[in-house]
Design a protein around this motif. Structure first.
Motif, PDB file in Angstrom:
ATOM      1  N   PRO A 162      25.988 -37.276  18.745  1.00 48.16           N
ATOM      2  CA  PRO A 162      24.704 -36.671  19.119  1.00 48.16           C
ATOM      3  C   PRO A 162      24.904 -35.299  19.751  1.00 48.16           C
ATOM      4  O   PRO A 162      25.862 -35.069  20.481  1.00 48.16           O
ATOM      5  CB  PRO A 162      24.140 -37.662  20.143  1.00 48.16           C
ATOM      6  CG  PRO A 162      25.337 -38.318  20.749  1.00 48.16           C
ATOM      7  CD  PRO A 162      26.346 -38.401  19.623  1.00 48.16           C
ATOM      8  N   GLN A 164      23.201 -33.208  22.332  1.00 45.74           N
ATOM      9  CA  GLN A 164      22.193 -33.356  23.380  1.00 45.74           C
ATOM     10  C   GLN A 164      22.411 -32.405  24.554  1.00 45.74           C
ATOM     11  O   GLN A 164      21.739 -32.534  25.564  1.00 45.74           O
ATOM     12  CB  GLN A 164      22.232 -34.800  23.913  1.00 45.74           C
ATOM     13  CG  GLN A 164      21.837 -35.872  22.904  1.00 45.74           C
ATOM     14  CD  GLN A 164      20.356 -35.875  22.593  1.00 45.74           C
ATOM     15  OE1 GLN A 164      19.939 -35.345  21.569  1.00 45.74           O
ATOM     16  NE2 GLN A 164      19.552 -36.457  23.451  1.00 45.74           N
ATOM     17  N   LEU A 167      19.812 -31.179  27.432  1.00 46.76           N
ATOM     18  CA  LEU A 167      18.652 -32.055  27.522  1.00 46.76           C
ATOM     19  C   LEU A 167      18.740 -32.886  28.798  1.00 46.76           C
ATOM     20  O   LEU A 167      19.821 -33.058  29.372  1.00 46.76           O
ATOM     21  CB  LEU A 167      18.574 -32.955  26.290  1.00 46.76           C
ATOM     22  CG  LEU A 167      18.160 -32.236  25.006  1.00 46.76           C
ATOM     23  CD1 LEU A 167      18.460 -33.095  23.793  1.00 46.76           C
ATOM     24  CD2 LEU A 167      16.684 -31.870  25.033  1.00 46.76           C
ATOM     25  N   LEU A 171      17.700 -38.558  28.374  1.00 47.62           N
ATOM     26  CA  LEU A 171      17.774 -38.470  26.919  1.00 47.62           C
ATOM     27  C   LEU A 171      19.231 -38.499  26.463  1.00 47.62           C
ATOM     28  O   LEU A 171      19.551 -39.123  25.448  1.00 47.62           O
ATOM     29  CB  LEU A 171      17.080 -37.206  26.417  1.00 47.62           C
ATOM     30  CG  LEU A 171      15.618 -37.007  26.821  1.00 47.62           C
ATOM     31  CD1 LEU A 171      15.009 -35.849  26.037  1.00 47.62           C
ATOM     32  CD2 LEU A 171      14.796 -38.268  26.613  1.00 47.62           C
ATOM     33  N   CYS A 172      20.081 -37.831  27.210  1.00 48.51           N
ATOM     34  CA  CYS A 172      21.514 -37.875  26.882  1.00 48.51           C
ATOM     35  C   CYS A 172      22.049 -39.290  27.002  1.00 48.51           C
ATOM     36  O   CYS A 172      22.847 -39.742  26.163  1.00 48.51           O
ATOM     37  CB  CYS A 172      22.292 -36.934  27.794  1.00 48.51           C
ATOM     38  SG  CYS A 172      21.871 -35.191  27.600  1.00 48.51           S
ATOM     39  N   ALA A 175      20.950 -41.357  24.025  1.00 47.67           N
ATOM     40  CA  ALA A 175      21.732 -41.000  22.835  1.00 47.67           C
ATOM     41  C   ALA A 175      23.117 -41.626  22.881  1.00 47.67           C
ATOM     42  O   ALA A 175      23.637 -42.100  21.866  1.00 47.67           O
ATOM     43  CB  ALA A 175      21.829 -39.480  22.708  1.00 47.67           C
ATOM     44  N   LEU A 202      20.633 -35.501  15.767  1.00 44.87           N
ATOM     45  CA  LEU A 202      19.631 -34.958  16.677  1.00 44.87           C
ATOM     46  C   LEU A 202      18.350 -35.780  16.589  1.00 44.87           C
ATOM     47  O   LEU A 202      18.119 -36.472  15.607  1.00 44.87           O
ATOM     48  CB  LEU A 202      19.312 -33.509  16.307  1.00 44.87           C
ATOM     49  CG  LEU A 202      20.496 -32.549  16.196  1.00 44.87           C
ATOM     50  CD1 LEU A 202      20.313 -31.614  15.008  1.00 44.87           C
ATOM     51  CD2 LEU A 202      20.650 -31.735  17.468  1.00 44.87           C
ATOM     52  N   TYR A 205      15.086 -39.234  21.763  1.00 41.44           N
ATOM     53  CA  TYR A 205      14.363 -38.978  23.009  1.00 41.44           C
ATOM     54  C   TYR A 205      13.614 -40.247  23.385  1.00 41.44           C
ATOM     55  O   TYR A 205      13.792 -41.293  22.759  1.00 41.44           O
ATOM     56  CB  TYR A 205      13.442 -37.756  22.876  1.00 41.44           C
ATOM     57  CG  TYR A 205      12.176 -37.957  22.076  1.00 41.44           C
ATOM     58  CD1 TYR A 205      10.927 -37.897  22.701  1.00 41.44           C
ATOM     59  CD2 TYR A 205      12.204 -38.178  20.697  1.00 41.44           C
ATOM     60  CE1 TYR A 205       9.752 -38.057  21.974  1.00 41.44           C
ATOM     61  CE2 TYR A 205      11.043 -38.325  19.970  1.00 41.44           C
ATOM     62  CZ  TYR A 205       9.814 -38.278  20.609  1.00 41.44           C
ATOM     63  OH  TYR A 205       8.655 -38.443  19.889  1.00 41.44           O
ATOM     64  N   TRP A 217      11.838 -30.468  23.357  1.00 39.06           N
ATOM     65  CA  TRP A 217      13.014 -31.131  22.790  1.00 39.06           C
ATOM     66  C   TRP A 217      13.358 -30.533  21.424  1.00 39.06           C
ATOM     67  O   TRP A 217      14.531 -30.313  21.130  1.00 39.06           O
ATOM     68  CB  TRP A 217      12.807 -32.638  22.664  1.00 39.06           C
ATOM     69  CG  TRP A 217      12.274 -33.344  23.874  1.00 39.06           C
ATOM     70  CD1 TRP A 217      11.456 -34.443  23.885  1.00 39.06           C
ATOM     71  CD2 TRP A 217      12.524 -33.049  25.261  1.00 39.06           C
ATOM     72  NE1 TRP A 217      11.180 -34.841  25.164  1.00 39.06           N
ATOM     73  CE2 TRP A 217      11.814 -33.995  26.030  1.00 39.06           C
ATOM     74  CE3 TRP A 217      13.262 -32.069  25.927  1.00 39.06           C
ATOM     75  CZ2 TRP A 217      11.832 -33.992  27.423  1.00 39.06           C
ATOM     76  CZ3 TRP A 217      13.273 -32.057  27.322  1.00 39.06           C
ATOM     77  CH2 TRP A 217      12.570 -33.013  28.046  1.00 39.06           C
ATOM     78  N   TRP A 221      16.924 -29.034  20.220  1.00 35.87           N
ATOM     79  CA  TRP A 221      17.666 -29.569  19.067  1.00 35.87           C
ATOM     80  C   TRP A 221      17.973 -28.479  18.053  1.00 35.87           C
ATOM     81  O   TRP A 221      19.073 -28.422  17.504  1.00 35.87           O
ATOM     82  CB  TRP A 221      16.863 -30.688  18.405  1.00 35.87           C
ATOM     83  CG  TRP A 221      16.723 -31.914  19.249  1.00 35.87           C
ATOM     84  CD1 TRP A 221      17.627 -32.437  20.122  1.00 35.87           C
ATOM     85  CD2 TRP A 221      15.585 -32.786  19.288  1.00 35.87           C
ATOM     86  NE1 TRP A 221      17.132 -33.571  20.714  1.00 35.87           N
ATOM     87  CE2 TRP A 221      15.884 -33.820  20.217  1.00 35.87           C
ATOM     88  CE3 TRP A 221      14.352 -32.806  18.638  1.00 35.87           C
ATOM     89  CZ2 TRP A 221      14.982 -34.854  20.505  1.00 35.87           C
ATOM     90  CZ3 TRP A 221      13.456 -33.829  18.922  1.00 35.87           C
ATOM     91  CH2 TRP A 221      13.770 -34.836  19.838  1.00 35.87           C
TER      92      TRP A 221
END
Length: 282
Positions: A162, A164, A167, A171-172, A175, A202, A205, A217, A221
């Motif tokens: 991913p 990320q 972010l 969210l990280c 992922a 990608l 979220y 976001w 991305w």
């Protein structure tokens, strides 16, 4: 389009991304959103739920588009289909405790591959999983064994790389959790089988925040995207009272369909794979 080997473009400084809409066939609102975005040139691919209630109804329109069509392998969402279907938590627990009924898993995979071929007249261009089930221990082995008996050479979605950076931590973290549920093991098996995968992933979220959050976001991305990366999305055009994600799906559709999306792509020196005259043949 093989996401690992994007074709050359006259505008060689541009990067190509595969924008993939999941859940075609789930309901008419999802299908309408995907079909309209395809017409706008905002998508590369869509993942088909072969047992979804609207799959048969809207598939003829889908097959007139330029989109690659993949199998959205489903072992967790009940549409009244026969065979194995478990809540996601139960499926994950069974997979990691090595308690999956592998014969039932294999039967479910083969039945969905067969139904995909019956519906579309061909085998899938690629394979991913509803709620990423295709990468789970046991499931991934049965999937690759099933593919080994067929002529198809689909690419397989890799969630394990991913992109990320920058972010929010939540969210990280999400992922990384998705990636940690079997992406590395799937990658080893896919490589051994001589199949290909996307180099980056990608679109992860928390399905919150409406249009304002999704715009933020999306901008991030697009900044992070590299050649061949898959950007996953879940758009819908219209409400569906039975879909828990219906509001956020419409927010995704609003951002992806807005004329500013084209400018965002240009600003980031990106092309959506499969939507320009130099696309690689399927």
């Amino acid at each position: 389009m093989n996401p690992e080997r994007p074709s050359a473009s006259p505008a060689s400084e541009y990067r190509r991304i595969v924008v993939c809409a999941d859940d075609f066939g789930m309901n008419t609102a999802v299908d309408a959103g995907i079909l309209h975005l395809a017409g706008l040139g905002r998508l590369s691919a869509t993942s088909l739920l072969v047992d979804g209630p609207s799959a048969s109804q809207n598939l003829p329109a889908l097959l007139t588009t330029h989109l690659q069509v993949g199998l959205h392998l489903n072992l967790t969402e009940s549409f009244g289909q026969p065979g194995l279907c478990l809540p996601l938590k139960s499926l994950i627990q069974a997979a990691y405790l090595r308690r999956l009924p592998l014969g039932q898993v294999r039967d479910a995979i083969c039945r969905q591959l067969d139904r995909f071929q019956d519906l579309t007249g061909r085998l899938p261009d690629y394979i991913d999983g509803h709620q990423h089930v295709h990468q789970l221990p046991g499931v991934r082995d049965q999937l690759l064994q099933a593919l080994d008996t067929r002529t198809a050479r689909p690419w397989i979605r890799d969630t394990g790389r991913p992109r990320q950076a920058g972010l929010p931590w939540r969210l990280c973290f999400k992922a990384q959790v998705i990636a940690g549920l079997g992406a590395a093991g799937l990658r080893r098996r896919v490589q051994a089988a001589g199949l290909t995968q996307n180099p980056g992933f990608l679109g992860v979220y928390d399905f919150k925040g409406g249009v304002p959050a999704y715009e933020i976001w999306m901008s991030r991305w697009l900044t992070l995207a590299q050649d061949g990366d898959v950007l996953m999305c879940h758009p819908a055009r219209g409400m569906d009272a039975h879909d828990a994600l219906t509001d956020q799906r419409q927010a995704e559709y609003a951002v992806l369909s807005d004329a500013r999306m084209a400018q965002r792509l240009a600003d980031h020196r990106l092309m959506i794979a499969g939507t320009d005259p130099c696309k690689e043949p399927s």
